[in-house]
Write a protein that holds these residues in place. Sequence first.
Motif, PDB file in Angstrom:
ATOM      1  N   TYR A   1       0.838  -1.198   0.000  1.00  0.00           N
ATOM      2  CA  TYR A   1       0.000   0.000   0.000  1.00  0.00           C
ATOM      3  C   TYR A   1       0.876   1.251   0.000  1.00  0.00           C
ATOM      4  O   TYR A   1       0.616   2.217  -0.703  1.00  0.00           O
ATOM      5  CB  TYR A   1      -0.881  -0.038   1.251  1.00  0.00           C
ATOM      6  CG  TYR A   1      -1.979   0.975   1.274  1.00  0.00           C
ATOM      7  CD1 TYR A   1      -2.953   0.977   0.279  1.00  0.00           C
ATOM      8  CD2 TYR A   1      -2.061   1.912   2.285  1.00  0.00           C
ATOM      9  CE1 TYR A   1      -3.987   1.892   0.298  1.00  0.00           C
ATOM     10  CE2 TYR A   1      -3.090   2.829   2.311  1.00  0.00           C
ATOM     11  CZ  TYR A   1      -4.052   2.822   1.319  1.00  0.00           C
ATOM     12  OH  TYR A   1      -5.062   3.722   1.351  1.00  0.00           O
ATOM     13  N   ALA A   2       1.951   1.197   0.796  1.00  0.00           N
ATOM     14  CA  ALA A   2       2.828   2.353   0.896  1.00  0.00           C
ATOM     15  C   ALA A   2       3.473   2.681  -0.448  1.00  0.00           C
ATOM     16  O   ALA A   2       3.657   3.843  -0.796  1.00  0.00           O
ATOM     17  CB  ALA A   2       3.914   2.078   1.928  1.00  0.00           C
TER      18      ALA A   2
ATOM     19  N   MET B   1       1.723   5.113  -2.877  1.00  0.00           N
ATOM     20  CA  MET B   1       1.395   6.465  -2.421  1.00  0.00           C
ATOM     21  C   MET B   1       2.418   7.481  -2.904  1.00  0.00           C
ATOM     22  O   MET B   1       3.593   7.401  -2.540  1.00  0.00           O
ATOM     23  CB  MET B   1       1.368   6.526  -0.884  1.00  0.00           C
ATOM     24  CG  MET B   1       0.274   5.726  -0.246  1.00  0.00           C
ATOM     25  SD  MET B   1      -1.327   6.431  -0.616  1.00  0.00           S
ATOM     26  CE  MET B   1      -1.962   5.188  -1.696  1.00  0.00           C
TER      27      MET B   1
ATOM     28  N   GLN C   1       4.444   8.238  -5.102  1.00  0.00           N
ATOM     29  CA  GLN C   1       5.802   7.943  -5.555  1.00  0.00           C
ATOM     30  C   GLN C   1       5.987   8.515  -6.958  1.00  0.00           C
ATOM     31  O   GLN C   1       5.126   8.342  -7.816  1.00  0.00           O
ATOM     32  CB  GLN C   1       6.042   6.427  -5.600  1.00  0.00           C
ATOM     33  CG  GLN C   1       5.917   5.751  -4.250  1.00  0.00           C
ATOM     34  CD  GLN C   1       7.023   6.161  -3.312  1.00  0.00           C
ATOM     35  OE1 GLN C   1       8.175   5.885  -3.541  1.00  0.00           O
ATOM     36  NE2 GLN C   1       6.670   6.839  -2.239  1.00  0.00           N
TER      37      GLN C   1
END
Lengths: 161, 268
Positions: B211-212, B215, B217
């Motif tokens: 999930y990270a 985000m 990016q």
Amino acid sequence: MKQSIYILLLLATSIFAACSKEDKPRRKLVGEYKFYHYEVDYFNGDAGKDSTFQLDDVGTLKLSTENKSGSEWYNETEYTSSKGIPKGWLANSINTTVPFWNTDQGTMKTINFFVEPNPGNVRYVCYSIDKIGHNKYIFSYVSTAPNGQLNYVERMYLKQK
Amino acid sequence: MPLKIKQGLIIILLLHLCHKANAIDTEPKIGFYLGASAYNFNNKMLRKSINSYIDYYSSNNPGLKVKGLKTGTEKCWSLFMTTSKGLIFELNHAYFQSDAQIEFSDGTRSFKSIFKGSTFFVGKKYKKNIFWKVGFGNRRSVLECSYVYPDGTRSFGKEKALNGVYEAPLNSWNWAFELGKQFIIQKHLVIETSIGFSHWGRTMAYRDPSYARTMNQSVNYEEIPTDYNAFYKAVSNYDVYPDKDFVRPKSYNAYINLKVGYMINLKK
């Protein structure tokens, strides 16, 4: 007859072994942890390690999950301590003791803590996981300077209760 | 210490020279093995990707080289059974890993390929306990991309591009062929050596759905490109980078294998 039974047993075992074991890392990580040691190594460019900050008996960390089918993300964290919020959380604006968490579904090497104060606005921090003994883990966070050199390394030493 | 191909070959040669030929072994047996293998690991897409990664970063880091890209080791355990007619049935569970490393001035980039799973072998044993086996099974395929800093800290965090745990969404099917010889040392003790060829393959790419990672990016490494120049160019021009050009867990391998086993006769 005896041989046929053994062959059938081998076949049955092979089918069982071939079954994919999904969601294992998340199930393994769920639980309450004693946060027994905390340390931050600070680095000073090419000069290497500059200083170390340490704390003992920090508090507890509880990773829970509602284990909803198909839900990988909305697992809850409950962090209890009188000694403050971990540095990596603060550096990434996780200004709460109850963020969500998730782990990779591969080899259980990462854990992300994240918050979503508004829909679509997600702030996260990614920790690496090291297993150092029976039910003992280190969650570590690395911060680097814009030139790529180490800034600090934060380590949370945890023991699963 | 990982078993190297040369060391393995020397052990096999010594066993052949020192061991007296067994009589034809026709008694049905059941047992288990513990073993290790040395691999020539050949994932062409991963090789292409790592070479492209080196090319891309060489302008700022001259002299970059990769270590360990073509080798791998495996540990395994298996249950086996041989019938009075020399048929072999074996269930093998194995854990393979290959760690390709590129040294930078501020640390080491690591690409660790892991294949873990089971193979069911069927084969035939002949005079002097020479055998062949063919196997079919499936394996989980994971590619761990991490960065190791000079103080020894291994990070999968997002401070470096590519870091993460990438997994093929479905298990990869594999098949293998082995040719070897058993050395019956004592009534219950057996050593098995073999050379083999295997193929692990799946058409779907390694993927880290973290999930990270998705985000905010600037470059989203949910999958690993085989051509970094083309990938960055596509990203900066808002073009599509072709799906077929992401790394997949597909490899053709040659290996040597050494197992030690315990067995019991089914006929007393």
